[in-house]
Every structure is written in structure tokens, then in C-alpha cells.
Design a protein around this motif. Structure first.
Motif, PDB file in Angstrom:
ATOM      1  N   LYS A  95       0.826  -1.192   0.000  1.00 16.29           N
ATOM      2  CA  LYS A  95       0.000   0.000   0.000  1.00 16.29           C
ATOM      3  C   LYS A  95       0.873   1.259   0.000  1.00 16.29           C
ATOM      4  O   LYS A  95       1.866   1.351   0.721  1.00 16.29           O
ATOM      5  CB  LYS A  95      -0.899  -0.007   1.231  1.00 16.29           C
ATOM      6  CG  LYS A  95      -1.858   1.143   1.299  1.00 16.29           C
ATOM      7  CD  LYS A  95      -2.703   1.051   2.554  1.00 16.29           C
ATOM      8  CE  LYS A  95      -3.443   2.352   2.740  1.00 16.29           C
ATOM      9  NZ  LYS A  95      -4.072   2.451   4.037  1.00 16.29           N
ATOM     10  N   GLN A 140       2.044   4.686   1.073  1.00 18.91           N
ATOM     11  CA  GLN A 140       1.956   5.428   2.328  1.00 18.91           C
ATOM     12  C   GLN A 140       1.435   6.832   2.063  1.00 18.91           C
ATOM     13  O   GLN A 140       1.722   7.427   1.034  1.00 18.91           O
ATOM     14  CB  GLN A 140       3.325   5.514   3.007  1.00 18.91           C
ATOM     15  CG  GLN A 140       3.827   4.206   3.524  1.00 18.91           C
ATOM     16  CD  GLN A 140       3.098   3.746   4.785  1.00 18.91           C
ATOM     17  OE1 GLN A 140       2.161   4.353   5.281  1.00 18.91           O
ATOM     18  NE2 GLN A 140       3.533   2.627   5.304  1.00 18.91           N
ATOM     19  N   SER A 141       0.668   7.356   3.007  1.00 18.09           N
ATOM     20  CA  SER A 141       0.171   8.720   2.896  1.00 18.09           C
ATOM     21  C   SER A 141       0.625   9.513   4.123  1.00 18.09           C
ATOM     22  O   SER A 141       1.077   8.948   5.115  1.00 18.09           O
ATOM     23  CB  SER A 141      -1.349   8.722   2.788  1.00 18.09           C
ATOM     24  OG  SER A 141      -1.920   8.204   3.971  1.00 18.09           O
ATOM     25  N   LEU A 142       0.472  10.816   4.012  1.00 17.33           N
ATOM     26  CA  LEU A 142       0.894  11.702   5.086  1.00 17.33           C
ATOM     27  C   LEU A 142      -0.149  12.801   5.222  1.00 17.33           C
ATOM     28  O   LEU A 142      -0.347  13.592   4.299  1.00 17.33           O
ATOM     29  CB  LEU A 142       2.266  12.300   4.743  1.00 17.33           C
ATOM     30  CG  LEU A 142       3.014  13.055   5.823  1.00 17.33           C
ATOM     31  CD1 LEU A 142       3.373  12.135   6.981  1.00 17.33           C
ATOM     32  CD2 LEU A 142       4.279  13.669   5.254  1.00 17.33           C
ATOM     33  N   GLU A 189       0.405  15.283  10.390  1.00 18.97           N
ATOM     34  CA  GLU A 189       1.557  14.375  10.353  1.00 18.97           C
ATOM     35  C   GLU A 189       2.732  15.050   9.646  1.00 18.97           C
ATOM     36  O   GLU A 189       3.876  14.940  10.093  1.00 18.97           O
ATOM     37  CB  GLU A 189       1.201  13.085   9.616  1.00 18.97           C
ATOM     38  CG  GLU A 189       0.240  12.192  10.346  1.00 18.97           C
ATOM     39  CD  GLU A 189      -0.163  10.975   9.535  1.00 18.97           C
ATOM     40  OE1 GLU A 189      -0.468   9.945  10.155  1.00 18.97           O
ATOM     41  OE2 GLU A 189      -0.170  11.036   8.289  1.00 18.97           O
ATOM     42  N   ARG A 236       1.960   7.154  15.089  1.00 21.45           N
ATOM     43  CA  ARG A 236       1.466   6.805  13.757  1.00 21.45           C
ATOM     44  C   ARG A 236       2.564   6.923  12.702  1.00 21.45           C
ATOM     45  O   ARG A 236       2.736   6.028  11.869  1.00 21.45           O
ATOM     46  CB  ARG A 236       0.262   7.681  13.406  1.00 21.45           C
ATOM     47  CG  ARG A 236      -0.510   7.208  12.215  1.00 21.45           C
ATOM     48  CD  ARG A 236      -1.869   7.888  12.058  1.00 21.45           C
ATOM     49  NE  ARG A 236      -1.820   9.332  12.169  1.00 21.45           N
ATOM     50  CZ  ARG A 236      -2.461  10.054  13.096  1.00 21.45           C
ATOM     51  NH1 ARG A 236      -3.215   9.469  13.999  1.00 21.45           N
ATOM     52  NH2 ARG A 236      -2.368  11.372  13.111  1.00 21.45           N
ATOM     53  N   ILE A 237       3.331   8.020  12.719  1.00 19.93           N
ATOM     54  CA  ILE A 237       4.376   8.172  11.699  1.00 19.93           C
ATOM     55  C   ILE A 237       5.553   7.236  11.953  1.00 19.93           C
ATOM     56  O   ILE A 237       6.253   6.876  11.017  1.00 19.93           O
ATOM     57  CB  ILE A 237       4.820   9.650  11.499  1.00 19.93           C
ATOM     58  CG1 ILE A 237       5.456  10.238  12.740  1.00 19.93           C
ATOM     59  CG2 ILE A 237       3.663  10.495  10.987  1.00 19.93           C
ATOM     60  CD1 ILE A 237       5.993  11.664  12.568  1.00 19.93           C
ATOM     61  N   GLU A 242       5.008   4.112  13.052  1.00 22.46           N
ATOM     62  CA  GLU A 242       4.469   2.868  12.488  1.00 22.46           C
ATOM     63  C   GLU A 242       4.568   2.864  10.968  1.00 22.46           C
ATOM     64  O   GLU A 242       4.740   1.806  10.356  1.00 22.46           O
ATOM     65  CB  GLU A 242       3.016   2.682  12.920  1.00 22.46           C
ATOM     66  CG  GLU A 242       2.872   2.321  14.376  1.00 22.46           C
ATOM     67  CD  GLU A 242       1.437   2.350  14.887  1.00 22.46           C
ATOM     68  OE1 GLU A 242       0.527   2.770  14.127  1.00 22.46           O
ATOM     69  OE2 GLU A 242       1.230   1.965  16.052  1.00 22.46           O
ATOM     70  N   LYS A 243       4.469   4.028  10.346  1.00 27.20           N
ATOM     71  CA  LYS A 243       4.594   4.147   8.893  1.00 27.20           C
ATOM     72  C   LYS A 243       6.050   4.107   8.434  1.00 27.20           C
ATOM     73  O   LYS A 243       6.328   4.048   7.243  1.00 27.20           O
ATOM     74  CB  LYS A 243       3.948   5.448   8.410  1.00 27.20           C
ATOM     75  CG  LYS A 243       2.440   5.473   8.542  1.00 27.20           C
ATOM     76  CD  LYS A 243       1.864   6.786   8.056  1.00 27.20           C
ATOM     77  CE  LYS A 243       0.353   6.807   8.138  1.00 27.20           C
ATOM     78  NZ  LYS A 243      -0.218   8.062   7.598  1.00 27.20           N
TER      79      LYS A 243
END
Length: 108
Positions: free
Chosen positions: A2, A4-6, A10, A52-53, A55-56
Motif C-alpha cells: 500500500k 503510504q500517505s501523510l 503528520e 502513527r508516523i 508505524e509508517k
């Protein structure tokens, strides 16, 4: 895999982490955000975003030493990863490209 988005917040947190390099931790990130945004930011929002960032894969964390001033608690420091820097580069390019498409209009 997938893409990744930001999100906007973030991105701001990631930019602050990158600008502080190896000295970025929750409270200082909060202070810098409030300084730049000129408004109050919730520390919980900063911590959730950092998690969250991380984990990304955009940041990595490490714990600092135990200090008396923090009641024996350790600071958690963050540093941007190469993936995080690439994501900021992509965001910068996207925003710049769109911005440059704005017609030269005088708003007087």
C-alpha cells in the motif's frame, strides 16, 4: 504494498522532527508547533501522531537517559528516516507544483 500517505498534521510534526534532528521529543515538538502555528496544540495529538508516523516508518525513536528533573522518566527522542525524508520531498514537490499553477492574479 500500500502507498503510504501523510496527513497535514503528520506532515507538520515530521517537518519539526526533521528540523530538530536528533533533539526532537514530545514537548519540544509541541512547543515548536505552537510557535509556528500560533495556536495551542494538544500534547496527546502530538504523541498519537508520532506513534502513527513511526508505524509508517517515517521516524525512528530511542529513549534518552533517566534524569532526576523528569522524576526518573526518560525522554523519547525521534529522528526522521530516509523514507520520511523522501515522503517530505514528495509532499514538497507536489505542493510546489500545484502552487506554481496558480495564475498571476492581483488581489489588490
Amino acid at each position: 504494498m500500500k502507498q503510504q500517505s501523510l496527513g497535514e498534521f503528520e506532515e507538520l510534526v515530521l517537518l519539526i522532527v526533521a528540523s530538530l534532528h536528533d533533539e526532537a521529543y514530545g514537548v519540544i515538538i509541541l512547543e515548536k508547533l505552537e510557535e509556528k502555528l500560533k495556536k495551542k496544540v494538544n500534547i496527546s495529538a502530538v504523541h498519537v501522531t508520532l506513534k502513527r508516523i513511526e508505524e509508517k516508518g517515517f521516524v525512528k525513536s530511542r529513549f534518552g537517559g533517566i534524569t532526576e528533573e523528569r522524576g526518573g522518566r526518560r525522554k523519547k527522542f525521534y529522528i526522521i528516516t530516509s523514507i520520511g525524508k523522501k515522503m517530505l520531498d514528495v509532499q514538497y514537490e507536489l505542493r510546489t507544483t500545484i502552487y506554481k499553477q496558480i495564475p498571476e492574479i492581483s488581489f489588490g
